[in-house]
Design an enzyme around this catalytic site. Structure first.
Site, PDB file in Angstrom:
ATOM      1  N   ILE A  21       6.199  -3.950 -12.258  1.00  0.00           N
ATOM      2  CA  ILE A  21       5.865  -5.388 -12.195  1.00  0.00           C
ATOM      3  C   ILE A  21       4.514  -5.638 -11.544  1.00  0.00           C
ATOM      4  CG2 ILE A  21       8.243  -6.209 -12.237  1.00  0.00           C
ATOM      5  CD1 ILE A  21       8.146  -6.472  -9.200  1.00  0.00           C
ATOM      6  N   GLY A  22       3.839  -4.579 -11.091  1.00  0.00           N
ATOM      7  CA  GLY A  22       2.531  -4.787 -10.502  1.00  0.00           C
ATOM      8  C   GLY A  22       1.889  -3.495 -10.034  1.00  0.00           C
TER       9      GLY A  22
ATOM     10  N   ASP B  85      -5.608  -7.500   3.443  1.00  0.00           N
ATOM     11  CA  ASP B  85      -5.750  -7.762   1.998  1.00  0.00           C
ATOM     12  C   ASP B  85      -5.103  -9.099   1.651  1.00  0.00           C
ATOM     13  OD1 ASP B  85      -6.677  -7.265  -0.540  1.00  0.00           O
ATOM     14  OD2 ASP B  85      -4.960  -6.022  -1.131  1.00  0.00           O
TER      15      ASP B  85
ATOM     16  N   CYS C 147      -4.257  -1.925  -5.077  1.00  0.00           N
ATOM     17  CA  CYS C 147      -5.064  -0.861  -4.492  1.00  0.00           C
ATOM     18  C   CYS C 147      -4.252   0.032  -3.570  1.00  0.00           C
ATOM     19  CB  CYS C 147      -6.256  -1.460  -3.741  1.00  0.00           C
ATOM     20  SG  CYS C 147      -5.790  -2.638  -2.481  1.00  0.00           S
TER      21      CYS C 147
ATOM     22  N   VAL D 261       4.269  -1.152  -8.080  1.00  0.00           N
ATOM     23  CA  VAL D 261       5.500  -1.838  -7.679  1.00  0.00           C
ATOM     24  C   VAL D 261       6.475  -1.885  -8.851  1.00  0.00           C
ATOM     25  CG1 VAL D 261       6.481  -3.941  -6.683  1.00  0.00           C
ATOM     26  CG2 VAL D 261       4.160  -3.256  -6.081  1.00  0.00           C
TER      27      VAL D 261
ATOM     28  N   GLY E 166      -0.728   0.717  -4.234  1.00  0.00           N
ATOM     29  CA  GLY E 166       0.361   1.394  -4.909  1.00  0.00           C
ATOM     30  C   GLY E 166       0.839   0.660  -6.144  1.00  0.00           C
TER      31      GLY E 166
END
Length: 803
Positions: A511-512, A630, A515, A519, A517
């Site tokens: 799902i994503g 971030d 920078c 997901v 990792g």
């Protein structure tokens, strides 16, 4: 509050024993079925915050035991049915924020148990029924923002329990009766934006419990009664835009609890009372557009909570007292324009380091303006039509100013070093737009440095990401070593195993990617949904020790805050690290802003506050403090109620971690959100998070991305906003087009939030607020709907051509 759609089924009328029917906060449409009246045991009916239309069925009057009727925030039309008066047990009647019309039925006076009646935000006309005087239990009436005419019936002021009377924004006329003093329980009396006339009755001073007194934008005449000073608990006094004359009563200085005082746009004469120095809690003092004379009282030095001071358009004279510079709480605006002040700008004004807006125009001030270079938080400055001389400061803010900020100061000159005038300019008409070679070279040098810094950061970040991708080109478990032994550290009771988690690490569950990792959405055997983040592998020479990393994860795992995604657990083997989080179902803020939805100001504000509170918790309540590193729209997740959750702590580091300084040397954050000081110090602090949050806040307000990709407009959002603010366009032009055209009070809230955002993105880290201060500033911005009309000035100076 769910996401139910469609209409309310008439079959609900068969539920004759149901006592509460709660349908609020859905997306229901259609009309309210008359069959609801068959629910003869109904005590509470709440269908507010939907999209219901049509008329309120008169059959509701058959609900004999109904105590609460909530139909606010819909699109209901037509008349208020008089039959509601048959609901003899009714205590709460809320019909606000609809499209109702016609008159208020006089039969409402038959509701002897009625305690609160909200009708604000409709198109109701006619007069206020005197029969309200029969509702002896009433403690709250809000009829604001309608089309009511006629006078305020004296019978209302006979209500012994009435604490809130809000009639803002109608066309009421006549005098405010002396009998207002009979309503001793009044806490809020808000009559602004009407056509009331005559003198303000001195009997108003007998209202010993009054906290808010709004009489602004009426036609009141005569003097301001000194008896108002007897209301010792008064926090807000607003009489702006009337025809009040005479001197300001010095007795007002006895109102030691006053927080906002607005006497502007009247015909007050005489001097500003010395007693105003007693206002130790005052945060806004607005006296502009009167006929005041004399000097600024030195006692103003005592106003240590003052954030806004507006004395413009009077006949004040003398020098600006040095005491003004000691009011270090001034953050929003200081406006002394259009008076007759003389002398120089006092050196003490260099202490106003957090001031956003300064207007000294149209006076007779002289001398140098070097001291203004110390005001590093300024977003607006106007010193035109004075007699200033010498070089203009060469700070970044002054480089953004246009000629209009300095008009008619013939002895001012541009400078390269801030100390001496440029000779080439001294030979020309001062402050014309001709560019000197020196200035061009400075700009080119700045641009070159910025480009090189950006190239360095982006290139290194790109190389870093390529190395990660090379080590994890496939997201499937087979591409990496997922062998046992595994370490599984849960931070709460979990009903699944490491094998359950590994089974979900498939391409179709991604799902994503970020920078830090990749997901996965993972459904456990018991139906529970979690988010699993597989961290990118690091090179061996960058790998922190296992003990150190595990210790940091332990601390992150015990963070519990409503606006931070909960870390449920941590899994690792010799080469793979997995972080387990709560799954948040509604996507992220970037998706929401780009989804072309009509996102209301209330939702945007809720997200802004929630994410700020989460970040403040990391900075101020965690021991040791934690940097996020971030903060961006992608990392603010949203649930179905638009509650904000800070996510992605892949880059977060404990500030006293053994690897803290090592981590700081890697690229911190995402393009468009990185604080400018990182480009030349390669070091970040909590103020770097504050900058990133400021960028997010600008995105929420403007609807733009941090860096727009459109051809010809690919500028960073901070630079775009600064350019807009310096262009003499209305400040509201910065706001998302979907937010324009809203009530003035809401626009002011947005502009005040815009000022907070600019405070956060100050180029100097030391001048940025802490996140705890940001939360406090945001909480001060928002007023409840019933508070509309309360004095609130925007942080950003509006264009002078706007009324």
């Amino acid at each position: 509050m769910n996401k139910l759609t469609g209409s309310i089924p008439p079959q609900l009328g068969k539920l004759q024993k149901v006592t509460s029917l709660l349908l609020w906060g859905n997306a229901l449409t259609g009309s309210i079925p008359a069959e609801i009246s068959n629910c003869s045991s109904l005590v509470v009916l709440d269908a507010s915050a939907n999209d219901l239309s049509g008329k309120i069925p008169s059959d509701i009057g058959k609900l004999g035991v109904l105590e609460q009727l909530h139909l606010s925030d819909n699109s209901l039309i037509g008349l208020i049915p008089w039959e509601i008066s048959n609901c003899s047990s009714l205590t709460t009647l809320q019909l606000d924020k609809n499209k109702l019309s016609g008159a208020i039925p006089w039969q409402i006076g038959n509701l002897k148990q009625l305690q609160s009646f909200f009708l604000w935000g409709n198109s109701v006309s006619g007069t206020i029924p005197s029969s309200f005087g029969n509702c002896t239990e009433l403690y709250s009436i809000d009829l604001s923002r309608n089309k009511l005419t006629g006078s305020i019936p004296e019978e209302i002021f006979s209500l012994k329990k009435l604490s809130k009377l809000l009639l803002l924004g109608n066309s009421l006329s006549g005098k405010l009766p002396r009998s207002v003093s009979n309503c001793q329980s009044l806490v809020r009396l808000r009559l602004g934006e009407n056509r009331l006339s005559g003198q303000i009755p001195k009997e108003i001073g007998q209202l010993q419990n009054l906290v808010f007194l709004d009489l602004y934008m009426n036609h009141f005449t005569g003097s301001l009664p000194s008896e108002i000073a007897n209301i010792t608990v008064l926090e807000l006094l607003d009489v702006h835009n009337n025809h009040i004359n005479g001197e300001i009563p010095s007795q007002l200085g006895e109102l030691v609890n006053l927080e906002q005082l607005d006497l502007s746009r009247n015909s007050f004469t005489g001097e500003i009372p010395l007693s105003f120095g007693n206002f130790s809690y005052l945060n806004k003092l607005i006296l502009n557009s009167n006929l005041l004379t004399g000097s600024i009282p030195k006692s103003f030095q005592n106003l240590q909570k003052l954030t806004l001071l507006d004395l413009s358009y009077n006949r004040l004279s003398g020098e600006i007292p040095s005491e003004i510079g000691y009011i270090t709480s001034l953050t929003i605006s200081l406006d002394l324009s259009s008076n007759m002040f003389t002398g120089e700008i006092p050196e003490s004004m260099s202490g106003l380091r957090q001031l956003q807006s300064l207007d000294l125009s149209h006076n007779m001030l002289h001398g140098r303006i070097k001291v203004l270079g110390s005001l590093t938080s300024l977003t607006f400055l106007n010193i035109s039509f004075n007699n200033f001389s010498g070089p203009i400061p060469v700070t970044p803010f002054f480089r953004t100013l246009s000629y209009n900020s300095y008009l008619q100061n013939l002895n001012l000159c541009e400078s390269v070093d801030g100390s001496t005038c440029s000779s080439s300019l001294m030979q020309k008409t001062r402050l014309r737009s001709a560019k000197t070679v020196a200035l061009v070279s400075v700009i080119l040098a700045s641009v070159t440095i910025a480009v090189l810094a950006s190239w360095y950061l982006v290139t290194r970040n790109h190389r870093y990401m390529m190395e990660k991708s090379a080590g994890a080109s496939s997201s499937s478990p087979g591409a990496e070593d997922f062998s046992y032994p595994w370490t599984f550290i849960p931070f709460q009771r979990l009903n699944f195993t490491i094998d359950n988690i590994l089974d979900c690490l498939k391409d179709e569950n991604v799902i994503g990617k970020g920078c830090s990792g990749i997901v996965y959405k993972a459904e456990m055997p018991n139906g529970e949904l979690i988010a699993v983040k597989k961290l990118w592998r690091t090179k061996d020479d960058e790998e922190p020790t296992v003990d150190s990393f595990a210790a940091e994860i332990q601390i992150l795992g015990h963070i519990r805050h409503r606006n931070i995604v909960k870390l449920l657990g941590y899994c690792s083997n010799k080469s793979v690290k997995l972080l387990l989080y709560n799954y948040i179902p509604n996507g992220n803020l970037q998706q929401l802003l780009r989804g072309n939805r009509n996102l209301s100001w209330e939702v945007r504000y809720k997200i802004a506050v929630g994410s700020a509170q989460g970040l403040a918790y990391l900075h101020h309540d965690c021991k040791p403090a934690i940097l996020h590193r971030d903060v961006k729209c992608n990392n603010i997740l949203l649930d179905s109620k638009f509650e904000a959750y800070l996510a992605d702590f892949g880059l977060a580091k404990l500030m006293n971690s053994p690897n803290y300084h090592h981590a700081m040397s890697r690229v911190a954050g995402s393009y468009g959100y990185i604080a400018p000081e990182y480009g030349y110090t390669m070091n970040i602090t909590e103020k770097s998070d504050v900058y990133s949050y400021g960028v997010v806040l600008l995105e929420i307000l403007s609807g733009r991305s941090a860096v727009e990709s459109q051809v010809g407009d690919g500028v960073h959002i901070v630079e775009w906003v600064k350019k807009k603010m310096g262009s003499f366009e209305p400040a509201a032009s910065i706001l998302d087009a979907k937010l324009r055209g809203m009530p003035d009070q809401l626009v002011q809230e947005m502009l005040q939030t815009l000022g907070i955002a600019m405070f956060c993105v100050n180029s100097s880290p030391a001048e940025r607020p802490t996140m705890k201060e940001v939360v406090a500033l945001l909480m001060e911005v928002k007023t409840q709907p019933e508070e509309w009309g309360k004095t609130s000035q925007p942080l950003i100076k509006q264009s002078s051509n706007q009324s």
